[in-house]
Design an enzyme around this catalytic site. Structure first.
Site, short mmCIF file in Angstrom:
data_model
loop_
_atom_site.label_atom_id
_atom_site.label_comp_id
_atom_site.label_asym_id
_atom_site.label_seq_id
_atom_site.Cartn_x
_atom_site.Cartn_y
_atom_site.Cartn_z
N GLU A 273 0.43 -1.04 -0.06
CA GLU A 273 -0.26 0.20 -0.08
C GLU A 273 0.90 1.69 0.15
O GLU A 273 1.35 1.11 0.87
CB GLU A 273 -0.52 0.19 0.95
N ASP B 273 -7.27 1.92 6.63
CA ASP B 273 -7.80 2.28 5.36
C ASP B 273 -6.87 1.22 4.72
O ASP B 273 -7.47 0.19 3.49
CB ASP B 273 -7.24 3.34 4.79
N ASP C 93 -4.18 -0.05 9.69
CA ASP C 93 -5.48 0.81 10.01
C ASP C 93 -6.51 0.88 9.12
O ASP C 93 -6.80 -0.29 8.29
CB ASP C 93 -5.09 2.22 9.72
N ASP D 198 -1.18 -0.71 5.45
CA ASP D 198 -1.40 -0.45 6.72
C ASP D 198 -1.99 -0.95 7.86
O ASP D 198 -3.25 -1.61 7.22
CB ASP D 198 -1.67 0.94 6.46
#
Ligand code: 0RA
Length: 640
Positions: A425, A507, A505, A503
């Protein structure tokens, strides 16, 4: 044991069960979790045979606190009379002889018999304890075995008005690596069996812990199964099409419904076994479907304005959910895993029956027929557009030179079995990954932003999406159906491991889910083959002076904090992005095979996987909202 008379026959049966104990995997597939659960199916299949013969309408399964299992049915009960030829009771014979069932019951055809079809005697051989009660002719008969050996002769232990059979067994821990039953695994298969045998009531009760109970009974059979599969989809017509036929001991049942998605969802069963590799029944269905709709199009001259358009098999199955279930007396299962039906006469029977019955249905329901035909035509138009887009993409990549995407940092090794690719990403993490990798065998493909949600997109859109083109080029496999000119071909895969690295998180989770949706829907072969992995970057870095430790979850963090409770100046860093690690840290924690942890993505349950992807990524908002409400409490780290 001491007062048990060994006859030549009982010694013979002992030999048979000894073979099962010596090579259990040969009889039940494995001695892991799959084999363990198979024991239950083996007993339940006998009860279902009773149901199919018309003598039983209820099966109850219990998981007891000690992980023993009871299967109770209200069938005829295992025969108990003395078998002069074999010099033992029929009950003992059934419980101790491989494939004994058929000896008693030639008239009714045995259809279940499980994937391995080895019978209840194998369960007996592989159990430390097996107790059976038979309710027959107002008596309760009882026998008990250990590792297949009878502990005493059959005896009557009471009176009853009931009829049926109750089998309670405790799997042998010397045989099985796992002895704990999963309620979910059993429950899913029992639900499936209830769908496949309409009207049969199957319950499962978990007596461990807080206790659980499911009660399955579907008078609608396959129609209810379709509604379950498509719970989160928008149907094109309100009621599934249903057809059944019973001829010469062969039963065919088909249910199907179109929805507004682009996903083809076909399931086939033969004698209640999920034939995941299809076979003659499925081929017959596909041919019949194509012919029936083509006939309707021709008869009603529906292609007139589009007369250059050519409909292909796939076009008739876009957005179709269908189940084909056949029950036959002499199933031939083929292929390595015996999950492909081979009986050649079944193909023609299924084909002609669907041509006739669907033909009549379309004729009688012109509004629905129009919707279906429109959907097929739109699929053909999109497929043609996709072909052009693909040609364009190929030409472009040839002009770019070499055919590999420019932003791919490839590895030097050429043997795909040694190579891995990280789908990363963002450019910044991609940069760290490029610096931290071992360039001999690790390739890096940085992805920008979010890829297309393919759950809501037709094939032409998917093919035109730039990031998806880049992934497909890098993997080398092509994608889409094999019958297209340039379809998915796993033998061209350039990397043995495809590692999704995003990541930790919200997203990152979204991007990972989008990538998984693409791989699951358009390259399912990679998932089935075990090529897809998820990288596990650490969530925390914990520092005390010069000492550093990484924690991959909250429990680990708490453990380290406990260990270090006497240290001073402890700092915790919560990693939000891969980019916060320097290249060496990223390599050490997440990329280096010697020190990293990878999660392998497996496809264990295609039905459940489809439901989840549809629910998370599909058009319908309401099911997703319900899921979020039900699961919101479990979320620990949500960074907004
Ligand atoms: C052999 C013959 C018959 C029934 C069964 C076996 C039978 C086995 C199991 C195992 C669990 N439940 C079962 N129910 C029945 C036919 C009996 C007859 O002809 O009366």
């Amino acid at each position: 044991m001491s007062n048990h008379n060994y006859t030549a026959e009982s010694i013979k049966t002992l030999k048979g069960l000894e073979a099962v104990r010596k090579r259990p995997a040969m009889y039940i597939g494995s001695t892991g979790s799959t084999g363990l659960h198979h024991l239950v199916y083996e007993v339940v299949d006998n009860s279902i045979d009773e149901a199919l013969a018309g003598y039983c309408d209820r099966v109850d399964v219990f998981i007891h606190a000690d992980n023993s299992i009871t299967v109770l049915d209200n069938g005829r009960g295992i025969p108990v009379d003395y078998h002069a030829g074999e010099k033992m009771s029929a009950l003992q014979l059934v419980m101790t002889t491989l494939h004994a069932g058929g000896k008693f019951d030639n008239s009714s055809y045995k259809v279940s018999g499980g994937l391995h079809g080895v019978g209840v005697s194998c369960v007996n051989a592989l159990s430390v304890s097996l107790k059976v009660e038979v309710y027959r002719d107002n008596d309760i008969y009882f026998m008990e075995f250990s590792r297949g050996i009878p502990l005493e002769e059959i005896k009557v232990i009471g009176k009853t008005e009931k009829k049926g059979t109750k089998v309670t067994f405790l799997p042998d821990p010397n045989i099985f690596e796992v002895t704990e039953f999963s309620f979910d695994i059993l429950s899913k298969r029992l639900r499936e069996l209830a769908f496949l045998n309409k009207g049969l009531r199957i319950t499962i009760t978990d007596e461990r812990g807080e206790g659980k109970n499911h009660d399955f009974c579907y008078p609608g059979g396959l129609v209810s199964f379709i509604s379950y599969l498509d719970e989160n989809k928008v149907p094109l017509h309100p009621q599934p099409f249903y057809f059944d036929q019973s001829k010469d001991g062969t039963e065919i049942e088909i249910a199907m419904q179109y929805n507004d998605s682009y996903v083809e969802n076909l399931f086939s069963f033969a004698n209640n076994i999920n034939t995941i590799d299809g076979g003659t029944h499925l081929s017959g269905f596909k041919k019949g479907l194509t012919r029936a709709i083509n006939n309707y199009i021709t008869d009603n001259n529906l292609l007139k304005s589009n007369n250059k358009l050519e409909l292909k098999g796939d076009d008739f199955r876009e957005g179709l959910t269908a189940i084909v279930s056949v029950k036959l007396s002499n199933p031939q299962f083929e292929g390595q895993t015996k999950t492909k039906l081979g009986n050649s006469d079944i193909m023609g029977i299924v084909e002609s029956s669907i041509v006739d019955s669907l033909g009549i249905y379309l004729g009688e329901n012109p509004v629905i027929a129009k919707k279906i035909v429109d959907k097929c035509i739109n699929s053909a138009i999109a497929r043609e557009a996709a072909r052009k887009a693909r040609q364009l993409a190929r030409r472009k990549s040839v002009m770019d030179g070499g055919g590999l995407p420019g932003k791919l940092a490839d590895c030097t090794e050429r043997d795909p079995s040694k190579c891995e690719i990280f789908l990363v990403e963002g450019d910044s993490a991609g940069g760290s990954a490029k610096m931290g990798r071992d360039r001999t065998f690790q390739a890096i493909l940085p992805l920008k932003g979010k890829i297309l949600n393919v759950e809501k997109a037709r094939i032409d859109k998917v093919i035109s999406h730039e990031e998806i083109q880049v992934i497909v080029q890098a993997l080398g496999t092509g994608f889409g159906k094999n019958e297209d000119d340039d379809g998915f071909n796993i033998s061209k895969l350039r990397y043995n491991k495809i590692i999704i690295m995003t990541d930790a998180d919200v997203d990152g989770s979204h991007i990972r889910t989008l990538l998984l949706t693409f791989l699951f829907r358009h390259m399912p072969g990679l998932v089935e083959n075990g090529n897809v992995y998820i990288a596990q970057p650490p969530l925390y870095k914990i520092k005390a002076g010069k000492e550093e430790r990484y924690a991959f979850n909250d429990e680990e963090k708490d453990r380290i904090m406990q260990e270090w409770k006497d240290k001073k100046n402890i700092s915790i860093q919560r990693y939000k992005g891969l980019g916060e690690m320097n290249p060496e840290q990223l390599a050490d924690t997440t990329m280096n095979p010697a020190t990293r942890t990878l999660l392998q993505v497996k496809l264990e349950d295609t039905i459940e996987a489809d439901r989840i992807f549809t629910m998370l990524m599909g058009e319908e908002v309401e099911p997703r909202r319900r899921f979020i409400e039900e699961n919101a409490k479990k979320v620990k780290n949500l960074d907004i």
